[in-house]
Design an enzyme around this catalytic site. Structure first.
Site, PDB file in Angstrom:
ATOM      1  N   GLY A 184       4.913 -14.325  10.317  1.00 24.39           N
ATOM      2  CA  GLY A 184       5.946 -14.376   9.284  1.00 24.39           C
ATOM      3  C   GLY A 184       7.341 -14.116   9.804  1.00 24.39           C
ATOM      4  O   GLY A 184       7.707 -14.526  10.909  1.00 24.39           O
ATOM      5  N   ILE A 185       8.119 -13.400   8.992  1.00 24.20           N
ATOM      6  CA  ILE A 185       9.521 -13.150   9.321  1.00 24.20           C
ATOM      7  C   ILE A 185       9.624 -12.316  10.604  1.00 24.20           C
ATOM      8  O   ILE A 185      10.456 -12.592  11.470  1.00 24.20           O
ATOM      9  CB  ILE A 185      10.227 -12.417   8.161  1.00 24.20           C
ATOM     10  CG1 ILE A 185      10.191 -13.285   6.904  1.00 24.20           C
ATOM     11  CG2 ILE A 185      11.661 -12.067   8.537  1.00 24.20           C
ATOM     12  CD1 ILE A 185      10.703 -12.576   5.666  1.00 24.20           C
ATOM     13  N   GLY A 186       8.771 -11.326  10.729  1.00 26.97           N
ATOM     14  CA  GLY A 186       8.806 -10.438  11.907  1.00 26.97           C
ATOM     15  C   GLY A 186       8.601 -11.206  13.201  1.00 26.97           C
ATOM     16  O   GLY A 186       9.273 -10.953  14.204  1.00 26.97           O
ATOM     17  N   ASN A 188      10.319  -4.228   9.027  1.00 27.60           N
ATOM     18  CA  ASN A 188      10.049  -5.481   8.331  1.00 27.60           C
ATOM     19  C   ASN A 188       8.649  -5.518   7.703  1.00 27.60           C
ATOM     20  O   ASN A 188       8.432  -6.193   6.713  1.00 27.60           O
ATOM     21  CB  ASN A 188      10.233  -6.637   9.322  1.00 27.60           C
ATOM     22  CG  ASN A 188       9.562  -7.908   8.867  1.00 27.60           C
ATOM     23  OD1 ASN A 188      10.047  -8.621   7.992  1.00 27.60           O
ATOM     24  ND2 ASN A 188       8.395  -8.192   9.432  1.00 27.60           N
ATOM     25  N   SER A 202      14.497  -7.525  -0.626  1.00 24.24           N
ATOM     26  CA  SER A 202      14.164  -8.654  -1.499  1.00 24.24           C
ATOM     27  C   SER A 202      15.042  -8.618  -2.734  1.00 24.24           C
ATOM     28  O   SER A 202      15.430  -7.540  -3.198  1.00 24.24           O
ATOM     29  CB  SER A 202      12.694  -8.554  -1.906  1.00 24.24           C
ATOM     30  OG  SER A 202      12.410  -9.448  -2.957  1.00 24.24           O
ATOM     31  N   TYR A 215      -0.606   0.960 -13.339  1.00 25.88           N
ATOM     32  CA  TYR A 215      -0.239   0.203 -12.155  1.00 25.88           C
ATOM     33  C   TYR A 215       0.063  -1.244 -12.494  1.00 25.88           C
ATOM     34  O   TYR A 215      -0.716  -1.915 -13.161  1.00 25.88           O
ATOM     35  CB  TYR A 215      -1.360   0.266 -11.114  1.00 25.88           C
ATOM     36  CG  TYR A 215      -0.983  -0.333  -9.789  1.00 25.88           C
ATOM     37  CD1 TYR A 215      -1.454  -1.575  -9.391  1.00 25.88           C
ATOM     38  CD2 TYR A 215      -0.134   0.364  -8.926  1.00 25.88           C
ATOM     39  CE1 TYR A 215      -1.103  -2.109  -8.164  1.00 25.88           C
ATOM     40  CE2 TYR A 215       0.223  -0.174  -7.703  1.00 25.88           C
ATOM     41  CZ  TYR A 215      -0.267  -1.404  -7.323  1.00 25.88           C
ATOM     42  OH  TYR A 215       0.091  -1.925  -6.104  1.00 25.88           O
TER      43      TYR A 215
END
Lengths: 263, 284
Positions: B12-14, B91, B140, B159
């Site tokens: 992903g982004i990492g 991240n 985000s 929750y």
């Protein structure tokens, strides 16, 4: 209020421990997993102002339980509640699983539960109500092919608990049996639930709601708690159907799910 | 040489941040799965044989794993004196469909998306301070429209997976603000990046049928993770340090009115208690 929880460092155990700590109960936590116990003890102490004791124990071994009892007696601890969460399951048909794993299901789910319950009931705080909780399963409600030993072990607990409840009624002991459907406790559990598709999700119960209601209902003296309306309907159906029919329907449903899950 | 620690760095982004930064920085990636980390490293080295990358394995949801990997990284840095820890990119993040807990009993989205970064930053702060470095959180837009549930931060009473996610993302900005309030005088800066809607697997890992399905549809409209990776590079490499707190596509972005020093301090206090640490006393 002093509560003991077995299988405390597993998914359900942790949430029940949190629920009890939030209510101000002092906790005695036990599990076979020593590291998990220390992490949980630390986490609970940081969140709640209660006393937490934690001691690892292999409930399937009499010597280990004797050692646990010596520790408890040495510290003069007496209990108001016992929650039997410790339990195990291995997926797959009877002959596909290693013999010792099969017998371990009974050793832990049944024998060990009897062992610890016997010992702790003898160590209840005198003059006060005692609350006993057994964790059975929706699987206890009918014979479950491909989960045969587990389901039978949970049926054992259900029948035993209901009987014990009558025996101890006049001794101010309330006994609740929890029969949850799927619980999202581990990554494997999540995979298992997904493998069952829509029905898997529909029969899954929320840990936080189950934990809260279990304690509430146990304190109220209820005998059984089946979380989830769909699960309660399924359990009714299971009672109307002949048991061998229920077994074949379940075999049909599980065999599809397990192929996907065990791949 | 400037080193950067990136969590959630195997996909992903990492991963894209690691890939981009490995051109100019020594990348220390943290990932959960040894195979995925190995594959990520191989891929980066095949594209750029000179790249300097090391992966450390840890499941950051568990605090004892955060502490263990922090110790391993500290030892690594102490044994490689030419490296200065200039950047820490918190991240790693997750989504869950149900209430699930870490070994400490902490709700998992809160534990990973916020507490892991909070604790890791504390453990690596002495090195970051020495390098006058920068700390970046992956945030985000969904941090808006939510308040911190101070009385039930783990959301045990009722929750809602989306609420849990949104709250954890608000924590990211509050943490960055708290860091800046405390450590700006030491020339450390903290930022939060809004990566936008990105095509990653965050909604597909350990989630239920519905979340998985919805995310699979939504992510098709997302951008490739290499696009937001550039904003992290910008925030690390720009001198003098960018002055804002919350960035998207290189530009400052408006953030929630809940981001106040008061809330930041409250979150700091709560998080310190839950991690058993105190930022005022650096025993590491």
């Amino acid at each position: 209020m002093n509560a003991m929880i077995t299988g405390a460092s597993g998914g359900l155990g942790r949430v029940l421990a949190t629920e009890c700590a939030d209510r101000g109960y002092n906790l005695f936590l036990t599990d076979i997993n020593h590291d998990g116990l220390s992490s949980l003890k630390q986490g609970l102490e940081r969140q709640f102002k209660v006393c937490i004791a934690a001691k690892a124990c292999d409930l399937t071994k009499a010597e280990s339980v004797d050692e646990l009892m010596s520790f408890i007696d040495m510290h003069g601890i007496r209990f108001d509640m016992l929650i039997n969460v410790a339990g195990i399951d291995y997926e797959g048909g009877f002959l596909r699983i290693d013999r010792e794993k099969i017998t371990k299901i009974i050793a832990l789910n049944n024998e060990a539960t009897l062992r610890i319950t016997h010992d702790i009931l003898l160590r209840r705080r005198p003059g006060k109500r005692f609350t006993l909780i057994f964790v059975s399963s929706l699987a206890s409600l009918y014979p479950m092919p491909l989960k045969a030993t587990y389901a039978a072990s949970k049926r054992f607990l259900l029948d035993f608990a209901l009987a014990l409840r009558q025996e101890l009624k006049n001794q101010d002991v309330s006994v609740l049996t929890l029969c949850p459907g799927g619980l999202v406790t581990t990554k494997e559990a999540m995979r298992g639930i997904s493998a069952q598709g829509f029905w898997g999700n529909a029969t899954t119960n929320s840990l936080e709601i189950v934990a809260r209601k279990t304690v509430v209902y146990a304190l109220q003296g209820k005998s059984i708690y089946i979380p989830g309306l769909l699960n309660r309907i399924l359990s009714l159906l299971g009672r109307i159907l002949p048991r061998s029919w229920a077994a074949s329907i379940i075999y049909w449903r599980w065999s599809k799910a397990q192929v996907k899950w065990l791949r | 040489m400037k080193a950067v620690v990136i969590t959630g760095a195997s996909s992903g982004i990492g991963f894209e941040i690691a890939r981009l930064l490995s051109k100019n920085y020594f990348v220390i990636g943290i990932g959960r799965n040894e195979n995925n980390c190995g594959r990520a490293k191989e891929l980066m080295l095949s594209e750029n044989p000179g790249a300097k990358i090391e992966y450390f394995i840890a499941d950051l949801i568990q605090q004892n794993e955060v502490n263990r990997v922090a110790d391993e990284i500290r030892t690594y840095l102490e044994n490689n004196e030419n490296l200065e820890l200039y950047g820490l990119i918190n991240n790693a993040g997750c989504v869950r469909s149900w209430y699930t807990t870490s070994e400490e009993g902490y709700e998992q989205q809160f534990a990973l998306n916020h507490l892991a970064g909070f604790l890791l930053t504390y453990r690596l702060l002495p090195f970051i301070t020495k390098a006058k470095g920068r700390i970046i959180m992956t945030g985000s837009q969904s941090h808006k429209g939510i308040k911190i549930h101070w009385n039930d931060v783990m959301l045990r009473k009722r929750y809602n997976p989306l609420t849990a996610y949104k709250q954890s993302k608000l924590c990211n900005i509050l943490f960055a603000k708290g860091l800046n309030d405390r450590f700006a005088s030491l020339d450390i800066r903290a930022y939060v990046v809004d990566p936008g809607l990105v095509r990653t697997d965050i909604g597909n890992k350990q989630t239920g049928y519905l979340v998985n399905l919805i995310w699979s549809i939504r992510k098709k409209h997302g951008v490739s993770p290499e696009i937001p990776a550039k904003t992290y590079e910008f925030l690390l490499g720009t001198h003098p340090a960018p002055k804002g707190l919350y960035y998207c596509s290189f530009k400052e972005k408006a953030y929630s009115r809940q981001v106040t020093s008061e809330n930041a301090d409250k979150l700091f206090l709560l998080s310190e208690e839950l991690c058993g640490i105190s930022y005022n006393r650096w025993d590491g």
